[in-house]
Scaffold this active site. Structure first.
Site, PDB file in Angstrom:
ATOM      1  N   LYS A  65       0.819  -1.223   0.000  1.00  0.00           N
ATOM      2  CA  LYS A  65       0.000   0.000   0.000  1.00  0.00           C
ATOM      3  C   LYS A  65       0.854   1.275   0.000  1.00  0.00           C
ATOM      4  O   LYS A  65       0.475   2.285  -0.557  1.00  0.00           O
ATOM      5  CB  LYS A  65      -0.813  -0.062   1.278  1.00  0.00           C
ATOM      6  CG  LYS A  65      -1.917   0.898   1.483  1.00  0.00           C
ATOM      7  CD  LYS A  65      -2.655   0.409   2.736  1.00  0.00           C
ATOM      8  CE  LYS A  65      -3.692   1.306   3.248  1.00  0.00           C
ATOM      9  NZ  LYS A  65      -4.339   0.779   4.456  1.00  0.00           N
TER      10      LYS A  65
ATOM     11  N   GLN B 270      10.376  -3.591  17.958  1.00  0.00           N
ATOM     12  CA  GLN B 270      11.646  -3.291  18.637  1.00  0.00           C
ATOM     13  C   GLN B 270      12.252  -4.517  19.294  1.00  0.00           C
ATOM     14  O   GLN B 270      13.400  -4.871  19.073  1.00  0.00           O
ATOM     15  CB  GLN B 270      11.415  -2.209  19.707  1.00  0.00           C
ATOM     16  CG  GLN B 270      10.999  -0.886  19.141  1.00  0.00           C
ATOM     17  CD  GLN B 270      10.783   0.155  20.246  1.00  0.00           C
ATOM     18  OE1 GLN B 270      10.827  -0.146  21.420  1.00  0.00           O
ATOM     19  NE2 GLN B 270      10.536   1.379  19.836  1.00  0.00           N
TER      20      GLN B 270
ATOM     21  N   GLU C  38      11.337 -10.932  27.926  1.00  0.00           N
ATOM     22  CA  GLU C  38      10.177 -10.028  27.847  1.00  0.00           C
ATOM     23  C   GLU C  38       9.047 -10.618  28.671  1.00  0.00           C
ATOM     24  O   GLU C  38       9.168 -11.732  29.194  1.00  0.00           O
ATOM     25  CB  GLU C  38       9.761  -9.795  26.387  1.00  0.00           C
ATOM     26  CG  GLU C  38      10.739  -8.895  25.647  1.00  0.00           C
ATOM     27  CD  GLU C  38      10.396  -8.637  24.197  1.00  0.00           C
ATOM     28  OE1 GLU C  38       9.309  -9.046  23.755  1.00  0.00           O
ATOM     29  OE2 GLU C  38      11.228  -8.032  23.508  1.00  0.00           O
TER      30      GLU C  38
ATOM     31  N   ASP D  50      -7.528  -3.694   6.139  1.00  0.00           N
ATOM     32  CA  ASP D  50      -8.055  -3.910   4.778  1.00  0.00           C
ATOM     33  C   ASP D  50      -8.157  -5.395   4.426  1.00  0.00           C
ATOM     34  O   ASP D  50      -9.117  -5.829   3.795  1.00  0.00           O
ATOM     35  CB  ASP D  50      -7.149  -3.235   3.734  1.00  0.00           C
ATOM     36  CG  ASP D  50      -6.963  -1.752   3.992  1.00  0.00           C
ATOM     37  OD1 ASP D  50      -7.947  -1.087   4.360  1.00  0.00           O
ATOM     38  OD2 ASP D  50      -5.833  -1.269   3.832  1.00  0.00           O
TER      39      ASP D  50
ATOM     40  N   HIS E 114      -0.421  -2.415  24.094  1.00  0.00           N
ATOM     41  CA  HIS E 114       0.923  -2.495  24.663  1.00  0.00           C
ATOM     42  C   HIS E 114       0.975  -1.577  25.876  1.00  0.00           C
ATOM     43  O   HIS E 114       0.534  -0.421  25.807  1.00  0.00           O
ATOM     44  CB  HIS E 114       1.964  -2.067  23.624  1.00  0.00           C
ATOM     45  CG  HIS E 114       3.356  -2.467  23.986  1.00  0.00           C
ATOM     46  ND1 HIS E 114       4.051  -1.885  25.021  1.00  0.00           N
ATOM     47  CD2 HIS E 114       4.187  -3.410  23.480  1.00  0.00           C
ATOM     48  CE1 HIS E 114       5.246  -2.450  25.122  1.00  0.00           C
ATOM     49  NE2 HIS E 114       5.351  -3.391  24.188  1.00  0.00           N
TER      50      HIS E 114
ATOM     51  N   ARG F  94       1.049  -9.115  28.930  1.00  0.00           N
ATOM     52  CA  ARG F  94       0.729  -7.739  28.542  1.00  0.00           C
ATOM     53  C   ARG F  94      -0.653  -7.261  28.943  1.00  0.00           C
ATOM     54  O   ARG F  94      -0.842  -6.117  29.333  1.00  0.00           O
ATOM     55  CB  ARG F  94       0.800  -7.634  27.019  1.00  0.00           C
ATOM     56  CG  ARG F  94       2.118  -7.192  26.597  1.00  0.00           C
ATOM     57  CD  ARG F  94       2.186  -6.961  25.146  1.00  0.00           C
ATOM     58  NE  ARG F  94       3.605  -7.048  24.872  1.00  0.00           N
ATOM     59  CZ  ARG F  94       4.107  -7.146  23.682  1.00  0.00           C
ATOM     60  NH1 ARG F  94       3.327  -7.192  22.630  1.00  0.00           N
ATOM     61  NH2 ARG F  94       5.396  -7.206  23.524  1.00  0.00           N
TER      62      ARG F  94
ATOM     63  N   HIS G 239      -1.860  -2.107  19.957  1.00  0.00           N
ATOM     64  CA  HIS G 239      -0.568  -2.563  19.437  1.00  0.00           C
ATOM     65  C   HIS G 239      -0.702  -3.719  18.455  1.00  0.00           C
ATOM     66  O   HIS G 239      -0.006  -3.760  17.451  1.00  0.00           O
ATOM     67  CB  HIS G 239       0.278  -2.977  20.637  1.00  0.00           C
ATOM     68  CG  HIS G 239       1.657  -3.468  20.287  1.00  0.00           C
ATOM     69  ND1 HIS G 239       2.568  -2.676  19.624  1.00  0.00           N
ATOM     70  CD2 HIS G 239       2.276  -4.650  20.537  1.00  0.00           C
ATOM     71  CE1 HIS G 239       3.704  -3.367  19.474  1.00  0.00           C
ATOM     72  NE2 HIS G 239       3.544  -4.567  20.002  1.00  0.00           N
TER      73      HIS G 239
ATOM     74  N   ARG H  22      -1.411 -12.243  22.954  1.00  0.00           N
ATOM     75  CA  ARG H  22      -0.169 -12.726  22.346  1.00  0.00           C
ATOM     76  C   ARG H  22       1.019 -12.608  23.298  1.00  0.00           C
ATOM     77  O   ARG H  22       1.189 -11.587  23.964  1.00  0.00           O
ATOM     78  CB  ARG H  22       0.122 -11.910  21.077  1.00  0.00           C
ATOM     79  CG  ARG H  22       1.426 -12.267  20.403  1.00  0.00           C
ATOM     80  CD  ARG H  22       1.587 -11.506  19.115  1.00  0.00           C
ATOM     81  NE  ARG H  22       1.685 -10.082  19.310  1.00  0.00           N
ATOM     82  CZ  ARG H  22       2.807  -9.428  19.601  1.00  0.00           C
ATOM     83  NH1 ARG H  22       3.947 -10.091  19.741  1.00  0.00           N
ATOM     84  NH2 ARG H  22       2.805  -8.112  19.741  1.00  0.00           N
TER      85      ARG H  22
END
Ligand code: SIN
Length: 529
Positions: free
Chosen positions: A47, A59, A126, A221, A242, A288, A349, A384
């Site tokens: 796009k 990141q 994480e 889309d 996030h 999260r 996020h 996730r």
């Protein structure tokens, strides 16, 4: 709902034939193209420019069990735990057990991951990971991976790249996908891409919200066009916020990676007190959804607009070296992260939901595949696990690449037959005005009523307002990307809200104050639309 966004006569639109067409240039799209057999003739359409995607902005890194104390079983367990009871165990196992071989492939392409010594990749931590297993390149892993893969892709002479090319709709004939109707922004012309295999890797729908880490292209889309074509969509109500996105008047979309908490940063409220320890045994490194809700509540309690992330106790040179992008970006806003607390608040996020697929990216429409954030094969469940998303693009991109290679190379003849009677001519009542303003209205509505904390009253009010905006747009001619995006966003918003209304419980990223508990008896199942 119209089947196609625009009126057209298939015979009037210039067509190009390919074996496969891939929509999207994030990690899922580019890696799928690279991993497909070089004898397959491919078009990648994107796009914007090739380098604009959610993947580029990632990141933290990519999760993979490489440490001697780690295993795919352990990665599997953490993924399932974070997913709050909704993960598909079969696809999760595929994800974790095929992770290492794909990281090896990335290294062969030349991705320069940080190393702990000459022979080993450095592994960081994480949220909700019980081991150090995130391979990374400083705090710009997505950029390093995407730059390397794009560099490789442009050398593949079986691949033609179309930038600023908007996929409007997939064209189907008897539940078989035969191509894509697209719009070439530079020339203002429509073009048909005809192919035996179409792969949708166009990303998620973070732009439904005012504050998001996603680039402007993430307007859902792919999921919307798949829905119009009759595909099933799954788990749309699960939108991941996030926890730590920069909160600054000039920037409310810049991610402060979870890896910063992985390196020991703590969350503080307005009074400078830690608040995560009482919320979850993993404190700042809880899943999260837990951290985002805790921040949201803390903000509500103190009447503030944000909380703080503090890594100032770490050695400044280490912080600058480990997080160069975050350091430099925050400094532009007068925040020196080696000394100052970073103001942060949650922002949309990642879309856990998307086009329902199996473990080879197959949708219910023959020849139409989906991959990456546009897809939903159940690996993320209701929430996730950090750094599983780039991994998803790799593992399932490669599986789709294998699938379409054998499909294309195994055919006995060119299978795409254009139906010469395909003419779409819906009556239109003038052009759709003010698409930009309607998009802003929709984003405000979703942010206020369909965010981190939900309830029946707000969801119903949101649905009423979405339907009102839809009525304002129905029957109007759409001829610009802004207008098509608006229609797609309205479709997704309606389906996200309906899914959220149906799920009368709280689970993962979907939290309802009127049903605050998880109800495994009635709702431990996916929402399929
Ligand atoms: C982050 O660096 O915190 C984002 C990684 C992810 O979304 O998995």
């Amino acid at each position: 709902m119209d089947r196609y966004l625009v009126n057209f006569n298939i015979n009037d639109i210039p067509a190009e034939h390919y074996d496969a067409v891939i929509i999207g240039s994030g990690i899922a799209g580019v890696y799928t193209a690279l991993q497909t057999d070089r004898r397959v003739n491919i078009a990648v359409i994107t796009k914007e420019t090739l380098d604009i995607s959610n993947s580029v902005l990632a990141q933290g890194g990519i999760a993979v069990s490489l440490d001697k104390d780690d295993s795919p079983e352990c990665h599997f367990k953490d993924t399932i735990y974070a997913g709050a009871g909704l993960c598909n165990e079969e696809t999760v196992w595929t994800l974790v057990s095929e992770a290492a071989e794909n990281i090896e492939i990335l290294c062969r392409y030349g991705v320069n991951f940080d190393k702990s010594d000459e022979h080993h990749l450095a592994l960081s931590r994480e949220g909700a990971h019980s081991r150090n297993r995130i391979v990374h390149t400083g705090d710009a892993t997505g950029k390093e991976v995407c730059d390397t893969l794009i560099h490789a892709l442009i050398k593949h002479d079986n691949v033609r790249i179309y930038e600023r090319t908007y996929a409007i709709d997939i064209i189907t004939d008897n539940r078989k996908c035969i191509g894509i109707l697209s719009y070439l922004e530079d020339s203002g012309e429509y073009k048909l891409f005809l192919a035996d295999a179409i792969v949708c890797a166009s990303g998620g729908y973070g732009q439904l919200y005012n504050y998001t880490t996603n680039p402007p292209v993430a307007t859902g889309d792919g999921a919307a066009m798949a829905y119009r074509a009759g595909c099933r969509l799954m788990d749309l109500e699960f939108v991941q916020f996030h926890p730590t996105v920069l909160y600054h008047p000039q920037n409310r979309s810049f991610l402060i990676s979870e890896a910063v908490r992985g390196e020991g940063a703590v969350l503080l409220n307005e009074k400078g007190e830690r608040f995560m320890q009482g919320c979850h045994p993993m404190a700042e490194l809880a899943p999260r959804d837990v951290v985002s809700r805790a921040i949201f509540r803390e903000i509500g309690k103190t009447g503030s607009t944000h909380v703080y992330l503090d890594i100032s106790h770490k050695e400044p040179e280490y912080v600058k070296h480990r997080f160069p992008t975050i350091y430099k970006t925050c400094l532009q806003y007068g925040i020196d992260i080696t000394r100052d607390k970073i103001p942060v608040a949650p922002a949309a996020h990642y879309s856990m939901g998307g086009i329902m697929t199996d473990s080879y990216g197959r949708t219910g429409i023959e020849g139409f595949y989906a991959c990456g954030e546009a897809a939903c094969n159940g690996i993320h469940g209701a929430n996730r696990l950090a750094s599983n998303s780039l991994l998803e693009g790799l593992v399932f991109g490669r599986r789709i690449a294998l699938e379409i290679s054998s499909r294309v190379l195994g055919r006995t003849k060119h299978e795409t037959v254009i139906p010469d009677n395909l003419v779409v001519s819906e009556k239109k009542n003038g052009p759709l005005e003010d698409a930009g303003e309607l998009k802003s209205r929709l984003r405000r509505l979703m942010t206020e009523k369909v965010g981190i904390i939900r309830n029946e009253e707000n969801l119903k009010e949101a649905l009423n307002q979405v339907m009102e905006i839809k009525r304002e747009t129905e029957g109007k001619a759409c001829t610009t990307i802004e207008q098509w995006e608006l229609v797609n966003m309205l479709t997704l918003a309606e389906l996200v809200i309906k899914s959220a209304l149906m799920r009368k419980e709280s689970r993962g990223a979907h939290y309802r104050t009127d049903y605050p508990h998880t109800d495994d008896v009635n709702f431990r199942k996916n929402t399929i639309i």
